[in-house]
Motif scaffolding. Structure first.
Motif, PDB file in Angstrom:
ATOM      1  N   ARG A  77      -0.964   2.098  -1.547  1.00 34.01           N
ATOM      2  CA  ARG A  77      -0.349   0.959  -1.609  1.00 34.01           C
ATOM      3  C   ARG A  77       1.021   1.242  -1.386  1.00 34.01           C
ATOM      4  O   ARG A  77       1.805   0.404  -0.653  1.00 34.01           O
ATOM      5  CB  ARG A  77      -0.857  -0.243  -2.441  1.00 34.01           C
ATOM      6  CG  ARG A  77      -2.159  -0.681  -2.528  1.00 34.01           C
ATOM      7  CD  ARG A  77      -2.575  -1.439  -3.816  1.00 34.01           C
ATOM      8  NE  ARG A  77      -1.337  -2.396  -4.228  1.00 34.01           N
ATOM      9  CZ  ARG A  77      -1.417  -2.660  -5.399  1.00 34.01           C
ATOM     10  NH1 ARG A  77      -2.106  -2.299  -6.444  1.00 34.01           N
ATOM     11  NH2 ARG A  77      -0.396  -3.568  -5.928  1.00 34.01           N
ATOM     12  N   TYR A 101       0.298   6.137   3.055  1.00 29.74           N
ATOM     13  CA  TYR A 101       0.093   4.441   3.093  1.00 29.74           C
ATOM     14  C   TYR A 101      -1.220   4.155   3.832  1.00 29.74           C
ATOM     15  O   TYR A 101      -1.959   4.699   4.719  1.00 29.74           O
ATOM     16  CB  TYR A 101       1.170   3.755   3.834  1.00 29.74           C
ATOM     17  CG  TYR A 101       2.502   3.725   3.064  1.00 29.74           C
ATOM     18  CD1 TYR A 101       3.027   3.219   2.131  1.00 29.74           C
ATOM     19  CD2 TYR A 101       3.550   4.832   3.569  1.00 29.74           C
ATOM     20  CE1 TYR A 101       4.126   3.178   1.476  1.00 29.74           C
ATOM     21  CE2 TYR A 101       4.546   5.209   2.839  1.00 29.74           C
ATOM     22  CZ  TYR A 101       4.885   4.377   2.120  1.00 29.74           C
ATOM     23  OH  TYR A 101       6.110   4.505   1.242  1.00 29.74           O
ATOM     24  N   TYR A 118      -4.734  -5.366  -4.002  1.00 30.69           N
ATOM     25  CA  TYR A 118      -5.507  -4.376  -3.137  1.00 30.69           C
ATOM     26  C   TYR A 118      -5.861  -5.046  -1.893  1.00 30.69           C
ATOM     27  O   TYR A 118      -5.491  -4.689  -0.687  1.00 30.69           O
ATOM     28  CB  TYR A 118      -6.766  -3.426  -3.571  1.00 30.69           C
ATOM     29  CG  TYR A 118      -6.118  -2.390  -4.579  1.00 30.69           C
ATOM     30  CD1 TYR A 118      -6.003  -1.251  -3.975  1.00 30.69           C
ATOM     31  CD2 TYR A 118      -6.095  -2.400  -5.835  1.00 30.69           C
ATOM     32  CE1 TYR A 118      -5.639  -0.104  -4.659  1.00 30.69           C
ATOM     33  CE2 TYR A 118      -5.547  -1.323  -6.555  1.00 30.69           C
ATOM     34  CZ  TYR A 118      -5.333  -0.218  -6.005  1.00 30.69           C
ATOM     35  OH  TYR A 118      -4.867   0.875  -6.646  1.00 30.69           O
ATOM     36  N   ASP A 171      -3.274  -6.142   0.502  1.00 28.03           N
ATOM     37  CA  ASP A 171      -2.501  -5.225   1.078  1.00 28.03           C
ATOM     38  C   ASP A 171      -3.445  -4.714   2.223  1.00 28.03           C
ATOM     39  O   ASP A 171      -3.065  -4.166   3.329  1.00 28.03           O
ATOM     40  CB  ASP A 171      -2.255  -4.118   0.197  1.00 28.03           C
ATOM     41  CG  ASP A 171      -1.108  -4.387  -0.741  1.00 28.03           C
ATOM     42  OD1 ASP A 171      -0.342  -5.385  -0.455  1.00 28.03           O
ATOM     43  OD2 ASP A 171      -0.687  -3.601  -1.615  1.00 28.03           O
TER      44      ASP A 171
END
Length: 401
Positions: free
Chosen positions: A117, A122, A155, A158
């Protein structure tokens, strides 16, 4: 408090779960339809890997909150004490390799992709790799076991952001394994750790009475009280501390029952690593405050159990191995910190079992769960784990909002 219903009730309306596989899109609590996933997405927090990374990393973590670099430096010294390197990325490399080995040993052909994250690699890079390799259906395993905004919903937010940033929304679906706080594979390493610590204390201090002179402190990351109250679905009525506190409390009870063979060893749930302004209520008591009170009760030794952590994060290495152990020494207490799951075989095997629940559409009654709170939901319920300061943002693997 009873666990989720064991059925697979579907919420009326089509495709109410954004970015989900067809089996999860209509929002059942538990998905008992097999899903042919293409790959596993190992999703984690991320961490700096050098001194020059520290402040940019902390800017990522606190983005949108307007925190100046001067204040970030107050946290940066934790990382700088370890050469600017967080242990988390190395731990995730080990976990990824361990998962791949476990999958291979079972003859399961599912590749493991890894995305963070807040630092390289990434999530958007992992999704781009997935697309380039022809993977369209992913099952995510987040390195966080409990229900709260930062440990679950963020999460899921994201994931939505990463799909948007890569332009892959509509091409890749992402489901997520259930929160695994009470899965046997996650809990067993803590049982082993507490049992081993108590045996260590008995050997070091013959004649010690573990029922009066030892205390077990189960510690987890503190979060704002308002966020805790909104953790888990409101319909469950968890009350103060929400599902976050209730889940930790339930797991701690199981660990103590299994690790002490019936002895009544004192224990309590404590919190650590708070970072908000003093005026904002966070979950308490702080572990250091709890330690300071133990000698007055005749306690001579303390067992520190990092129940809220899956591996030795910076909060474990600094806040526990540094600050909490120092506090214990200052108060004349012998202290031992038990291991986190890390790459313990039981934990790694348990994560694969969680993936296979969704691959095979495992009936709820056949799923591993050691508390009455679980097995937790495959598809997060409406309003679950709201951040009351930021409001609801688009999130995958759950019913809107």
């Amino acid at each position: 408090m009873t666990g989720p219903e064991s059925g697979s009730a579907v919420v009326p309306g089509a495709a109410v779960v954004p970015g989900a596989s067809p089996a999860a899109a209509s929002g059942p609590e538990h998905v008992i339809e097999p899903v042919a996933y293409d790959a596993i997405l190992l999703a984690s927090f991320g961490g700096p890997e050098g001194q020059d990374d520290v402040i940019p990393f902390l800017r990522n973590v606190t983005r949108g909150r307007g925190i100046p670099d001067e204040r970030l430096e107050e946290v940066a010294h934790h990382y700088r004490a370890f050469g600017g390197v967080s242990p988390i990325n190395a731990q995730n490399r080990l976990l990824k390799s361990a998962l791949e080995a476990e999958l291979a040993a079972r003859g399961i052909e599912l590749p493991v992709l890894w995305g963070n994250r807040n630092w390289d690699p990434y999530l958007r890079e992992a999704l781009t790799e997935a697309h380039d390799r022809g993977y369209r259906s992913l099952i995510a395993v987040a390195t966080s076991a409990y229900s709260s905004y930062s440990s679950c919903r963020q999460y899921r937010e994201d994931f939505a952001i990463a799909l948007d940033e890569t332009g892959l929304a509509g091409e890749i679906t992402i489901d997520k394994v259930r929160q695994f706080f009470d899965h046997p594979g996650f809990v067993q390493p803590f049982i082993d750790g507490v049992h081993g610590a108590l045996e260590d204390i008995r050997m070091r201090f013959p004649g010690i009475d573990v029922t009066t002179e030892v205390e077990v402190l189960f510690t987890t990351h503190s979060i704002p009280s308002a966020d805790a109250a909104h953790s888990g679905p409101a319909s469950r009525g968890f009350g103060e501390g929400g599902a976050y506190r209730a889940q930790h409390q339930a797991v701690a009870e199981v660990v103590m029952a299994a690790a002490t063979a019936g002895e009544s060893v004192p224990w309590q749930l404590v919190f650590q690593s708070r970072s908000g302004p003093p005026t904002q209520p966070w979950l308490e008591p702080d572990i250091n405050d709890a330690i300071a009170e133990l000698p007055a009760r005749g306690v001579k030794a303390v067992v520190i159990v990092p129940l809220g952590f899956v591996s030795d994060h910076m909060e474990v290495m600094w806040d526990l191995d540094n600050e909490a152990l120092e506090t214990s020494a200052e108060h004349g207490l012998y202290a031992v910190r038990t291991p986190t799951p890390g790459v313990d075989p039981a934990y790694v095997s348990g994560l694969v079992d969680l993936v296979l629940e969704r691959v095979n559409g495992t009936p709820v009654a056949e799923r591993g769960s050691v508390t009455a709170l679980g097995p937790w939901y495959d598809v997060c319920r409406p309003g679950c784990c709201e951040n009351v300061r930021l409001g609801f943002k688009p999130a995958l693997a759950g019913l809107a909002p």
